[in-house]
Motif scaffolding. Structure first.
Motif, PDB file in Angstrom:
ATOM      1  N   ARG A   1       0.828  -1.203   0.000  1.00 18.78           N
ATOM      2  CA  ARG A   1       0.000   0.000   0.000  1.00 18.78           C
ATOM      3  C   ARG A   1       0.863   1.254   0.000  1.00 18.78           C
ATOM      4  O   ARG A   1       0.609   2.206  -0.723  1.00 18.78           O
ATOM      5  CB  ARG A   1      -0.887  -0.009   1.255  1.00 18.78           C
ATOM      6  CG  ARG A   1      -1.864   1.129   1.320  1.00 18.78           C
ATOM      7  CD  ARG A   1      -2.480   1.199   2.702  1.00 18.78           C
ATOM      8  NE  ARG A   1      -1.446   1.434   3.698  1.00 18.78           N
ATOM      9  CZ  ARG A   1      -1.606   1.243   4.985  1.00 18.78           C
ATOM     10  NH1 ARG A   1      -2.744   0.768   5.446  1.00 18.78           N
ATOM     11  NH2 ARG A   1      -0.628   1.478   5.832  1.00 18.78           N
ATOM     12  N   ASP A   2       1.931   1.256   0.849  1.00 22.06           N
ATOM     13  CA  ASP A   2       2.764   2.448   0.977  1.00 22.06           C
ATOM     14  C   ASP A   2       3.990   2.394   0.079  1.00 22.06           C
ATOM     15  O   ASP A   2       4.943   3.143   0.281  1.00 22.06           O
ATOM     16  CB  ASP A   2       3.199   2.627   2.439  1.00 22.06           C
ATOM     17  CG  ASP A   2       2.011   2.888   3.340  1.00 22.06           C
ATOM     18  OD1 ASP A   2       0.993   3.375   2.803  1.00 22.06           O
ATOM     19  OD2 ASP A   2       2.091   2.600   4.546  1.00 22.06           O
TER      20      ASP A   2
ATOM     21  N   MET B   1      38.867  16.197  24.099  1.00 21.95           N
ATOM     22  CA  MET B   1      38.039  15.550  25.121  1.00 21.95           C
ATOM     23  C   MET B   1      38.530  15.917  26.519  1.00 21.95           C
ATOM     24  O   MET B   1      39.716  16.159  26.736  1.00 21.95           O
ATOM     25  CB  MET B   1      38.113  14.024  24.963  1.00 21.95           C
ATOM     26  CG  MET B   1      37.435  13.521  23.713  1.00 21.95           C
ATOM     27  SD  MET B   1      35.660  13.716  23.902  1.00 21.95           S
ATOM     28  CE  MET B   1      35.091  13.048  22.381  1.00 21.95           C
TER      29      MET B   1
ATOM     30  N   ASN C   1      41.621   5.014  21.640  1.00 19.71           N
ATOM     31  CA  ASN C   1      40.366   5.566  21.137  1.00 19.71           C
ATOM     32  C   ASN C   1      40.374   5.774  19.636  1.00 19.71           C
ATOM     33  O   ASN C   1      39.355   6.095  19.043  1.00 19.71           O
ATOM     34  CB  ASN C   1      40.060   6.891  21.836  1.00 19.71           C
ATOM     35  CG  ASN C   1      39.667   6.666  23.267  1.00 19.71           C
ATOM     36  OD1 ASN C   1      38.624   6.100  23.537  1.00 19.71           O
ATOM     37  ND2 ASN C   1      40.525   7.053  24.173  1.00 19.71           N
TER      38      ASN C   1
ATOM     39  N   ALA D   1      39.686   2.145  16.098  1.00 24.32           N
ATOM     40  CA  ALA D   1      38.654   1.768  15.128  1.00 24.32           C
ATOM     41  C   ALA D   1      38.884   2.419  13.761  1.00 24.32           C
ATOM     42  O   ALA D   1      39.011   1.714  12.765  1.00 24.32           O
ATOM     43  CB  ALA D   1      37.274   2.091  15.672  1.00 24.32           C
TER      44      ALA D   1
ATOM     45  N   LEU E   1      29.402   0.737  18.316  1.00 23.21           N
ATOM     46  CA  LEU E   1      29.849   0.814  19.695  1.00 23.21           C
ATOM     47  C   LEU E   1      29.668   2.196  20.288  1.00 23.21           C
ATOM     48  O   LEU E   1      29.428   2.343  21.469  1.00 23.21           O
ATOM     49  CB  LEU E   1      31.343   0.442  19.762  1.00 23.21           C
ATOM     50  CG  LEU E   1      31.659  -1.043  19.860  1.00 23.21           C
ATOM     51  CD1 LEU E   1      33.148  -1.248  19.840  1.00 23.21           C
ATOM     52  CD2 LEU E   1      31.071  -1.628  21.123  1.00 23.21           C
TER      53      LEU E   1
END
Lengths: 399, 548
Positions: A34-35, A284, A308, A311, A397
């Motif tokens: 329908r949508d 920080m 830190n 990643a 994370l």
């Protein structure tokens, strides 16, 4: 021609309407249909057409008429490879979920199929590279006596193959399979060492620039700007040419020069990234707390910033590895990289490139250079899949 | 009563995390009559915002409504098609987000964003809607209502932006507006203008509203009825006055009682006592922009000095001068009567140890990759030279002091702790250095009231045990009342007034102190009405500041 394309597009549009309408009627107007915007319905139709064509082409490739089959040969191999790798990755993930430590099993449970594929390929390459001496049936520079050169891959005697050399031999009678396996050791090993060096250089300087700021940041950043302003492949070529004159005089293998040159050129990109990431971390409050505690730069960089930044740096490591690897292959292809008789994938592509011309009528013969190229492509894709997955995980994370 | 405007029955909402659907709202009923304002309060994580969005038939990504019905004016929002919802949202249901700055598109002028709703929904033409927008700006008492619309979002202040957003929500004259903490990010003096503007305009157009907040005093001014949520469950619902006078549930009573914490006054400072830290005629500048002008005050052993003022008044800059992050351009900082080197880089390890800091945002103040044990152990090792078992013992002792069980929390990462617990770890890290003096920079402003009260009680207890001195930076006067011994009021980088707490809270005040004090919302539902009467309707917030 244009009319024809327009007719197909309009026909597909009509099909999309019908598809959506039929979906609405069949499911009793469920929200999904329908949508559904028209564009999405059109996308479904387009996808169905493409898949249909691929299936048709695949069976063309299996046709008994060699003229037709040859035309679709590589597509057929591609589709078969895709399905085989998908099944292998699925089995690999299934195995990973059952065997191993609790930690690794948990990792495999949350792993998408693409990442499982990437991990599997990387593992295979790593095993090949480490145990190349045991796994390769022949030596990388060994010209096997009594065997003709240019044996076609596939091992089918009717097409000029030989079962003792499943991937055939090159122009001077060296076994391609063995050279591919040794190539993993040479190309991947050197690329890995180069990437590590690039990260050591770029990462340290980048974090230093981010933490110190001021004149040190200015000096380092401008130096990097200058290096980055020169097109990297041309720059590498130029330096390699110079190095190839120095290397014999200094008695240092050319490969060492290549590692250093590519590492320095690539460390500029790593510098940029680690500086940017570092600058975000330096503001920080916990860095401020460490500074106010009176901590030295070593502690701040390695204990507070580095953990830190892992990643994004790890993700960049994967990408950078691909680039370094491709640069080495490119340099070898151009003749200044890894030197014969060492087996290297880039060199192999160059040496066998003439066979590509056979693709139309003798596809098996044309596969010879594509095997090395495929090995490069496969690893690049695999590394990128793993990197994507790691990026996804690290962004998850943060939430 | 006629048919209610919004009817939610047994609404259950789940959120997806760790590959599982976890409940956020466990079956809440909500009924809203036309023109009624319902206040929704609770701690963070209580599901207020989720419920507010669900009232619009909307959920965030990774969240789903698993059960119940949501009916808006007879239309079932859960089964309505996208087309039907598109007709409703923006036109009959509008939303005002917490951060107007993040919700406006920075690349377009205010009025261009304002007219989008009405012209898209075909309520008004572009020109009509522009004229109407200016009218709304006037009603919301924005300065220069005819011109302000042509500015970009970054060119107006936070309070004005929040009002422009309210105007935008009003642009189609909706039947229902959901306000999600619209004043939480604002200063007290700005908050007043926004509150009164919202209240008037909701009154004028008879719009129903759901007003989400964690500030009880604010909700007391705005709402006809209050609903209290706790961890996805409804605690109680009642008329504002009934609720304030006679809450029936324990949890509600505890919420109401938070503001009653007040420490007994301490004896006056002995004459001639050497202050622990003394700020003497400090001027400071960022680059060439001066921010502090001749700031002087003293902090004595075992006492708390609260530094109050709006954002931008120089409170945190003063703290940066004391810690040495920003060397003052003139003046000096004394520690135990001896001048400290201006920059922290030139201070000795022992001088650094004596001055510690606790930060506002515990999230950014703790290294997310270090365990709680490592975070607290570092200063212990760094300053006191303890290692091995002695270090571990000291860390355990510190964890006990901040009321966290050492065996349970030692190996956890900051992300596995709640906001209040993180702030406690921040306190432990400061204590680990065994300092004399601790700067607390808005340590409770990011926390829920119950949690904040726990932190304040902990700080007070530690002060009594260890006779620490605190410099307590805050803009919340309730906190000042709770913990301060002396108060320093700052404005535009100057100390406007200073003295013992008792003197500060009894008139006569400096005009600015008076404005600050009178702007703090009180639990009395008539407070805002009375205050506005006192000040004159136009004379709120900014306007009052300008007149001084």
């Amino acid at each position: 021609m244009i009319l024809w394309i327009a007719a197909v597009l309009i026909g597909m549009g009509a099909l999309a309407w019908v598809f959506r309408f039929a979906g609405q009627a069949a499911t009793g107007n469920a929200p999904k249909f329908r949508d559904m915007p028209f564009g999405v319905a059109y996308g479904y139709v387009l996808a169905a057409l493409v898949v249909g064509w691929l299936i048709w082409a695949y069976f063309q490739g299996r046709s008994s008429d060699p003229a037709i089959a040859n035309k679709f040969f590589f597509l057929r191999i591609g589709i078969e490879g895709f399905i085989i790798f998908a099944i292998a990755a699925w089995l690999f993930r299934l195995a990973g979920r059952r065997v191993g430590t609790a930690w690794s099993r948990k990792m495999f449970r949350a792993m998408p199929l693409t990442a499982a594929f990437g991990v599997m390929i990387i593992l295979i390459y790593a095993i090949l590279a480490i145990f190349a001496g045991l796994l390769a049936p022949y030596g990388q520079e060994q010209i096997i006596p009594g065997v003709a050169a240019n044996i076609t891959p596939g091992g089918d005697p009717a097409l000029g193959g030989n079962l003792d050399f499943p991937l055939g031999t090159d122009q001077i009678g060296r076994d391609i399979l063995s050279r591919l396996i040794y190539g993993a050791q040479n190309t991947v090993g050197i690329a890995f060492a180069t990437t590590l060096l690039a990260f050591f250089l770029g990462g340290t300087l980048g974090f230093l620039a981010a933490t110190f700021g001021g004149w040190l940041d200015q000096v380092l950043s401008r130096m990097v700007d200058v290096l980055m302003a020169i097109p990297s492949l041309i720059f590498a070529l130029l330096l390699m040419t110079i190095a190839s004159v120095w290397a014999p005089r200094l008695g240092i293998p050319l490969t060492v020069f290549m590692v250093i040159i590519i590492a320095v050129i690539d460390s500029t990109r790593v510098f940029r990234l680690s500086r940017a990431v570092g600058q975000n971390i330096v503001v920080m409050d916990y860095i401020e707390a460490a500074k106010l505690r009176g901590e030295g730069f070593g502690y701040i960089i390695f204990k507070e910033i580095l953990p830190n930044a892992t990643a994004p740096l790890l993700a960049e490591f994967g990408l950078r590895f691909c680039f370094v690897f491709l640069t080495i292959a490119a340099l070898s292809f151009l003749g200044v990289g890894i030197q014969p008789p060492l087996a290297d994938w880039g060199t192999m592509v160059r040496d066998l490139s003439g066979f590509v011309n056979y693709a139309q009528f003798a596809p098996m013969a044309a596969t010879a250079p594509l095997l090395a190229a495929g090995a490069i492509a496969l690893l690049t894709v695999a590394v990128n899949f793993v990197v994507d997955w790691m990026l996804h995980k690290s962004s998850g994370l943060k939430e | 009563m006629t048919e209610p405007l919004l009817k939610m029955r047994g609404v259950k909402i789940e959120g997806r995390s760790d590959e599982m659907w976890n409940p956020i709202i466990n079956g809440v009923d909500l009924t809203l009559a036309r023109g009624e304002v319902l206040g929704l309060i609770g701690e963070s994580g209580a599901g207020k915002s989720t419920l507010g969005l669900a009232a619009m038939g909307y959920t965030r990504d990774g969240v789903r409504i698993s059960d119940g019905t949501i009916e808006f004016d007879g239309i079932d929002l859960l089964t309505a098609s996208a087309a039907v919802k598109r007709e409703l949202l923006g036109k009959r249901i509008a939303y005002v987000a917490q951060s107007a700055a993040a919700s406006f598109n920075p690349a377009h002028r205010l009025i261009d964003q304002h007219v989008e709703g009405p012209s898209q929904h075909g309520v008004m033409s572009r020109a009509e809607s522009e004229a109407d927008g200016m009218e709304l700006y006037r009603k919301l008492r924005l300065p220069n209502p005819d011109e302000i619309g042509f500015r970009y979002p970054h060119q107006v202040s936070g309070g004005q932006l929040q009002r422009a957003m309210t105007a935008m929500a009003m642009s189609c004259r909706p039947d229902l507006i959901v306000f999600d903490e619209p004043t939480t990010a604002l200063d007290v003096t700005t908050q007043i203008e926004v509150l009164s503007a919202i209240r008037d305009i909701v009154d004028q157009f008879g719009t129903a509203a759901i007003y989400i907040t964690h500030d009880l005093a604010v909700v007391a001014q705005m709402a006809d009825r209050i609903k209290v949520l706790l961890k996805g469950d409804e605690v109680e619902t009642a008329d504002t006055r009934t609720m304030l006078d006679a809450p029936t549930q324990e949890y509600t009573k505890s919420l109401w009682a938070v503001r009653s914490f007040e420490r007994p006054a301490k004896p006056a400072i002995a004459t001639g006592a050497v202050p622990v830290v003394s700020v003497q005629n400090v001027d400071a500048a960022y680059g060439t922009t001066p921010v502090l002008h001749d700031v002087s005050f003293d902090m004595h052993e075992g006492r708390t000095v609260a530094v109050v003022g709006e954002s931008g008044s120089g409170k945190s800059t003063t703290a940066r001068c004391i810690t040495g992050l920003l060397p003052p351009t003139s003046g000096q900082i004394l520690l135990d009567g001896e001048a400290l080197p201006a920059s922290y880089k030139k201070r000795s390890k022992d001088q650094l140890r004596q001055v510690q800091m606790i930060y506002q945002m515990a999230d950014t103040a703790l290294n997310p990759r270090m365990s709680i044990g490592q975070i607290i152990a570092r200063p212990v090792q760094f300053y006191l030279g303890l290692t091995g078992a002695a270090k571990r013992k000291r860390v355990d002792q510190l964890l006990e002091q901040i009321e966290l069980e050492p065996s349970e929390y030692y190996n956890r990462l900051p992300s596995e702790l709640s906001g209040g617990q993180k702030q406690r770890v921040g306190i432990a890290r400061a204590l680990a250095a065994e300092p004399k003096f601790i700067i607390c920079d808005e340590v409770t402003s990011a926390l829920d009231q119950l949690v904040a009260e726990g932190i304040l009680r902990l700080l007070a207890k530690l002060q009594d045990d260890l006779s620490l001195s605190y410099m307590f930076i805050t803009h919340d006067l309730a906190t000042v009342r709770a913990i301060a011994d002396e108060v320093v009021v700052m404005k535009d980088g100057r100390v406007v007034e200073q003295g013992p707490k008792a003197d500060m809270f009894t008139p006569p005040h400096h005009a600015y102190t008076d404005l600050l004090l009178s702007s703090v919302p009180e639990m009395d539902p008539d407070w805002l009405t009375n205050l506005l009467k006192e000040r004159g309707v136009d004379n709120v917030g900014d306007a009052a500041v300008d007149k001084m």
